[in-house]
Design an enzyme around this catalytic site. Structure first.
Site, PDB file in Angstrom:
ATOM      1  N   THR A   8       0.846  -1.197   0.000  1.00  0.00           N
ATOM      2  CA  THR A   8       0.000   0.000   0.000  1.00  0.00           C
ATOM      3  C   THR A   8       0.876   1.239   0.000  1.00  0.00           C
ATOM      4  O   THR A   8       2.017   1.196   0.479  1.00  0.00           O
ATOM      5  CB  THR A   8      -0.932   0.042   1.243  1.00  0.00           C
ATOM      6  OG1 THR A   8      -1.708   1.244   1.214  1.00  0.00           O
ATOM      7  CG2 THR A   8      -0.160   0.011   2.560  1.00  0.00           C
ATOM      8  N   ASN A  10      -0.537   3.960   1.362  1.00  0.00           N
ATOM      9  CA  ASN A  10      -1.283   4.766   2.322  1.00  0.00           C
ATOM     10  C   ASN A  10      -0.704   4.594   3.741  1.00  0.00           C
ATOM     11  O   ASN A  10      -0.901   3.559   4.374  1.00  0.00           O
ATOM     12  CB  ASN A  10      -2.759   4.337   2.274  1.00  0.00           C
ATOM     13  CG  ASN A  10      -3.639   5.158   3.190  1.00  0.00           C
ATOM     14  OD1 ASN A  10      -3.215   5.593   4.252  1.00  0.00           O
ATOM     15  ND2 ASN A  10      -4.877   5.364   2.777  1.00  0.00           N
ATOM     16  N   GLY A  12      -1.533   5.966   6.482  1.00  0.00           N
ATOM     17  CA  GLY A  12      -2.568   5.845   7.511  1.00  0.00           C
ATOM     18  C   GLY A  12      -2.926   4.380   7.719  1.00  0.00           C
ATOM     19  O   GLY A  12      -3.027   3.893   8.854  1.00  0.00           O
ATOM     20  N   ASP A  66      -8.584  -3.039   0.294  1.00  0.00           N
ATOM     21  CA  ASP A  66      -9.406  -2.055  -0.392  1.00  0.00           C
ATOM     22  C   ASP A  66     -10.562  -1.688   0.533  1.00  0.00           C
ATOM     23  O   ASP A  66     -11.179  -2.566   1.143  1.00  0.00           O
ATOM     24  CB  ASP A  66      -9.931  -2.613  -1.717  1.00  0.00           C
ATOM     25  CG  ASP A  66     -10.324  -1.472  -2.637  1.00  0.00           C
ATOM     26  OD1 ASP A  66      -9.421  -0.717  -3.049  1.00  0.00           O
ATOM     27  OD2 ASP A  66     -11.521  -1.293  -2.903  1.00  0.00           O
ATOM     28  N   PHE A 142      -7.113   9.744   8.427  1.00  0.00           N
ATOM     29  CA  PHE A 142      -6.953  10.148   7.027  1.00  0.00           C
ATOM     30  C   PHE A 142      -8.303  10.030   6.329  1.00  0.00           C
ATOM     31  O   PHE A 142      -9.285   9.525   6.906  1.00  0.00           O
ATOM     32  CB  PHE A 142      -5.898   9.257   6.341  1.00  0.00           C
ATOM     33  CG  PHE A 142      -6.288   7.805   6.273  1.00  0.00           C
ATOM     34  CD1 PHE A 142      -6.062   6.956   7.349  1.00  0.00           C
ATOM     35  CD2 PHE A 142      -6.923   7.281   5.145  1.00  0.00           C
ATOM     36  CE1 PHE A 142      -6.431   5.617   7.295  1.00  0.00           C
ATOM     37  CE2 PHE A 142      -7.293   5.942   5.086  1.00  0.00           C
ATOM     38  CZ  PHE A 142      -7.044   5.114   6.169  1.00  0.00           C
ATOM     39  N   ASP A 145     -12.110  10.018   7.684  1.00  0.00           N
ATOM     40  CA  ASP A 145     -12.157   9.908   9.157  1.00  0.00           C
ATOM     41  C   ASP A 145     -12.817  11.119   9.845  1.00  0.00           C
ATOM     42  O   ASP A 145     -13.593  10.925  10.785  1.00  0.00           O
ATOM     43  CB  ASP A 145     -10.753   9.693   9.746  1.00  0.00           C
ATOM     44  CG  ASP A 145     -10.296   8.240   9.631  1.00  0.00           C
ATOM     45  OD1 ASP A 145     -11.143   7.366   9.355  1.00  0.00           O
ATOM     46  OD2 ASP A 145      -9.093   7.980   9.811  1.00  0.00           O
TER      47      ASP A 145
HETATM   48  P1  IMP Z   1      -8.615   2.716  -0.833  1.00  0.00           P
HETATM   49  O1  IMP Z   1      -8.931   1.510  -0.028  1.00  0.00           O
HETATM   50  O2  IMP Z   1      -7.201   3.137  -0.591  1.00  0.00           O
HETATM   51  O3  IMP Z   1      -8.994   2.573  -2.264  1.00  0.00           O
HETATM   52  O4  IMP Z   1      -9.473   3.882  -0.174  1.00  0.00           O
HETATM   53  C1  IMP Z   1     -10.618   4.420  -0.746  1.00  0.00           C
HETATM   54  C2  IMP Z   1     -10.861   5.806  -0.215  1.00  0.00           C
HETATM   55  O5  IMP Z   1     -11.496   5.718   1.046  1.00  0.00           O
HETATM   56  C3  IMP Z   1      -9.640   6.684  -0.049  1.00  0.00           C
HETATM   57  O6  IMP Z   1      -9.955   8.010  -0.379  1.00  0.00           O
HETATM   58  C4  IMP Z   1      -9.314   6.573   1.412  1.00  0.00           C
HETATM   59  O7  IMP Z   1      -8.713   7.748   1.905  1.00  0.00           O
HETATM   60  C5  IMP Z   1     -10.706   6.364   2.018  1.00  0.00           C
HETATM   61  N1  IMP Z   1     -10.593   5.493   3.164  1.00  0.00           N
HETATM   62  C6  IMP Z   1     -10.277   4.172   3.164  1.00  0.00           C
HETATM   63  N2  IMP Z   1     -10.222   3.709   4.402  1.00  0.00           N
HETATM   64  C7  IMP Z   1     -10.495   4.757   5.208  1.00  0.00           C
HETATM   65  C8  IMP Z   1     -10.551   4.897   6.609  1.00  0.00           C
HETATM   66  O8  IMP Z   1     -10.294   3.995   7.403  1.00  0.00           O
HETATM   67  N3  IMP Z   1     -10.868   6.132   7.040  1.00  0.00           N
HETATM   68  C9  IMP Z   1     -11.141   7.171   6.226  1.00  0.00           C
HETATM   69  N4  IMP Z   1     -11.083   7.089   4.926  1.00  0.00           N
HETATM   70  C10 IMP Z   1     -10.764   5.884   4.415  1.00  0.00           C
END
Ligand code: IMP
Length: 185
Positions: A8, A10, A12, A66, A142, A145
């Site tokens: 990943t 990310n 966060g 995801d 992030f 949230d």
């Molecule tokens: P992905 O899983 O990275 O594709 O995330 C999809 C979207 O949802 C992204 O914009 C992330 O920032 C948001 N997102 C995923 N998980 C969280 C979370 O735990 N808290 C807040 N936003 C989230």
């Protein structure tokens, strides 16, 4: 101690996974690698495809995750398109779409895919029910949230400690680490 490679970009997500790893005596190591993201309405299918591509490309057993925000009053929008919607309209845009909505229920969903090179991915899922706040609150976390209310606090206010007790990702990762704990890997 077992090591699990989490693909990943990310940070966060990495922080949350590392905190959980400590609890379960598993080392979580991040790998930054951009695997192809399938377009699908189903998080499980996206995670499965991603895990299979990443493990094959890296020649390693890996997990990918995801996640998405599913808002009841918006008929589950943004769902699997959460990343794109966050990049475009962001939290302020979601708050505007929800401005006159009484029904504020929302689910965060997570699908963790584990795959060994050349194998088929196994999926672990988690969901948390909350509500969309009326304004952004909190400095932690992030993405969505700061607008996701769990009881009377947003995930942005809860911080990792509080979020990791109840979150979608925590639930999915916990299922995964409990499973991998029983394997001879
Ligand atoms: P992905 O899983 O990275 O594709 O995330 C999809 C979207 O949802 C992204 O914009 C992330 O920032 C948001 N997102 C995923 N998980 C969280 C979370 O735990 N808290 C807040 N936003 C989230």
């Amino acid at each position: 101690m077992k090591t699990v490679y989490f693909v990943t970009g990310n940070m966060g997500k990495v922080k949350e996974a590392k905190a959980l790893g400590k609890e379960f005596n598993i080392e979580i190591q991040q790998i930054e690698y951009e695997y192809p993201e399938l377009q699908s309405d189903d998080l499980d299918i996206i995670a499965k495809y991603g895990a299979e591509c990443a493990s094959r490309a890296l020649n390693k057993a890996v997990i990918v995750e995801d996640a998405g925000l599913f808002i009841s009053a918006l008929r589950e929008f943004p769902g699997p398109y959460s990343a794109y919607v966050f990049k475009t309209i962001g939290n302020e845009g979601i708050l505007q779409l929800m401005a006159n909505q009484k029904d504020r229920r929302a689910d965060f969903k997570s699908a963790v895919g584990y795959c060994e090179p050349g194998g088929e991915a196994i999926i672990f899922t988690g969901t948390v029910r909350g509500e969309i706040a009326h304004e952004t609150r909190g400095e932690h976390g992030f993405g969505y949230d700061p607008i996701f209310l769990y009881d009377d606090r947003t995930f942005g206010e809860l911080g990792i400690g509080g979020k990791n007790k109840v979150s979608h990702r925590y639930k999915a990762l916990k299922k995964f680490v409990e499973w991998i704990g029983t394997k001879d890997i």
